[in-house]
Design a protein around this motif. Structure first.
Motif, short mmCIF file in Angstrom:
data_model
loop_
_atom_site.label_atom_id
_atom_site.label_comp_id
_atom_site.label_asym_id
_atom_site.label_seq_id
_atom_site.Cartn_x
_atom_site.Cartn_y
_atom_site.Cartn_z
N LEU A 149 0.83 -1.20 0.00
CA LEU A 149 0.00 0.00 0.00
C LEU A 149 0.87 1.25 0.00
O LEU A 149 0.60 2.21 -0.74
CB LEU A 149 -0.92 0.00 1.22
N ILE A 150 1.90 1.25 0.82
CA ILE A 150 2.82 2.39 0.86
C ILE A 150 3.49 2.58 -0.49
O ILE A 150 3.63 3.71 -0.99
CB ILE A 150 3.88 2.20 1.97
N ALA A 151 3.89 1.46 -1.10
CA ALA A 151 4.54 1.52 -2.41
C ALA A 151 3.61 2.11 -3.47
O ALA A 151 4.04 2.90 -4.32
CB ALA A 151 4.99 0.12 -2.84
N VAL A 152 2.33 1.76 -3.40
CA VAL A 152 1.36 2.30 -4.36
C VAL A 152 1.22 3.81 -4.18
O VAL A 152 1.22 4.56 -5.17
CB VAL A 152 -0.01 1.61 -4.19
N VAL A 153 1.11 4.24 -2.93
CA VAL A 153 0.97 5.68 -2.65
C VAL A 153 2.20 6.44 -3.13
O VAL A 153 2.09 7.48 -3.80
CB VAL A 153 0.73 5.93 -1.15
N VAL A 154 3.37 5.92 -2.79
CA VAL A 154 4.62 6.55 -3.22
C VAL A 154 4.72 6.55 -4.75
O VAL A 154 5.14 7.54 -5.36
CB VAL A 154 5.84 5.84 -2.60
N GLY A 155 4.29 5.44 -5.37
CA GLY A 155 4.32 5.34 -6.83
C GLY A 155 3.45 6.38 -7.50
O GLY A 155 3.82 6.97 -8.52
N ILE A 156 2.28 6.63 -6.92
CA ILE A 156 1.37 7.65 -7.47
C ILE A 156 2.01 9.03 -7.38
O ILE A 156 1.97 9.82 -8.34
CB ILE A 156 0.03 7.63 -6.72
N ILE A 157 2.59 9.33 -6.22
CA ILE A 157 3.24 10.63 -6.03
C ILE A 157 4.40 10.81 -7.02
O ILE A 157 4.54 11.86 -7.66
CB ILE A 157 3.73 10.78 -4.59
N ILE A 158 5.20 9.77 -7.15
CA ILE A 158 6.35 9.84 -8.05
C ILE A 158 5.91 9.98 -9.50
O ILE A 158 6.52 10.71 -10.28
CB ILE A 158 7.24 8.60 -7.87
#
Length: 234
Positions: free
Chosen positions: A129-138
């Motif tokens: 979940l954290i990776a998805v959120v970070v991925g969206i921001i990036i």
């Protein structure tokens, strides 16, 4: 200065560009389909199609010809490198949480006790979940970075965060994010259409190959026009 982005014009203009690039230009369309197949079957090791997409991202009008194979190859690899570098934080998060979850489960005899895997799975899902959120921001930044690279013909400019943030600020962070959301929604409609066409034996697969090239050009032109909606900083 924050621009007032006209999303309807952005979409219609990109569709018109795509039509002019391919409709009636059958040789170009077929050649791009072949390049996309080569890129797929070589797992992006021969990214000639992405090299062409870089040309579209650069804002060239009318649509560029498919030539200069060496340059297509180099630009395609630069596209690969930029996206891979921007993915590194996401990859590290997945590795960290995944590795920690497995190590935790094994340390508590998870190999022989299935119940011990429950907290490990929860930790892994949290990491995902954290990776998805970070991925969206990036992705909000990386999409802009790739267009900046194409416009400046400089790999380093894809990581010039001061210029990138300044330019997005001129466009308006809200306007840029909405532009991405609009593109995502169009992508969802495109995916549904592909799914429906794929149900047609053989012919559906062939049609989807041609539509994939068209969507790639539309996608690139849309991003280029959104990028150009406000002047880039000096």
């Amino acid at each position: 200065m924050v621009c007032d982005m006209d999303y309807g014009n952005l979409v219609s203009g990109s569709l018109r560009y795509t039509k002019e690039a391919l409709w009636g230009e059958w040789g170009r369309w077929v050649l791009l389909v072949i390049l996309s197949l080569i890129q797929t079957f070589t797992l992006f090791l021969v990214p000639l199609f992405n090299g062409y997409i870089v040309r579209v991202l650069s804002g060239r009008t009318p649509a560029p010809e498919v030539d200069g194979w060496g340059r297509l190859f180099v630009d395609g690899w630069k596209w690969n490198i930029i996206n891979l570098i921007y993915l590194i934080p996401v990859i590290l998060i997945v590795i960290f949480f995944g590795g920690a979850a497995v190590a935790s489960a094994i340390a508590t005899e998870g190999a022989t006790n299935p119940d011990a895997w429950a907290p490990a799975v929860a930790a892994a899902l949290s990491g995902l979940l954290i990776a998805v959120v970070v991925g969206i921001i990036i992705s909000i930044i990386s999409l802009f970075a790739v267009v900046r690279f194409a416009h400046t013909d400089s790999l380093g400019q894809a990581f010039n965060f001061g210029a990138i943030f300044s330019h997005i600020g001129r466009i308006g962070w809200g306007s840029w994010i909405v532009a991405i959301i609009v593109l995502l929604l169009i992508g969802l409609v495109y995916a549904v259409v592909l799914g429906l066409i794929a149900s047609i034996p053989i012919l559906g697969w062939i049609i989807n190959l041609f539509l994939g090239v068209a969507f790639g050009i539309f996608h690139a032109r849309y991003l280029a026009r959104a990028y150009e909606s406000a002047p880039a900083p000096a």
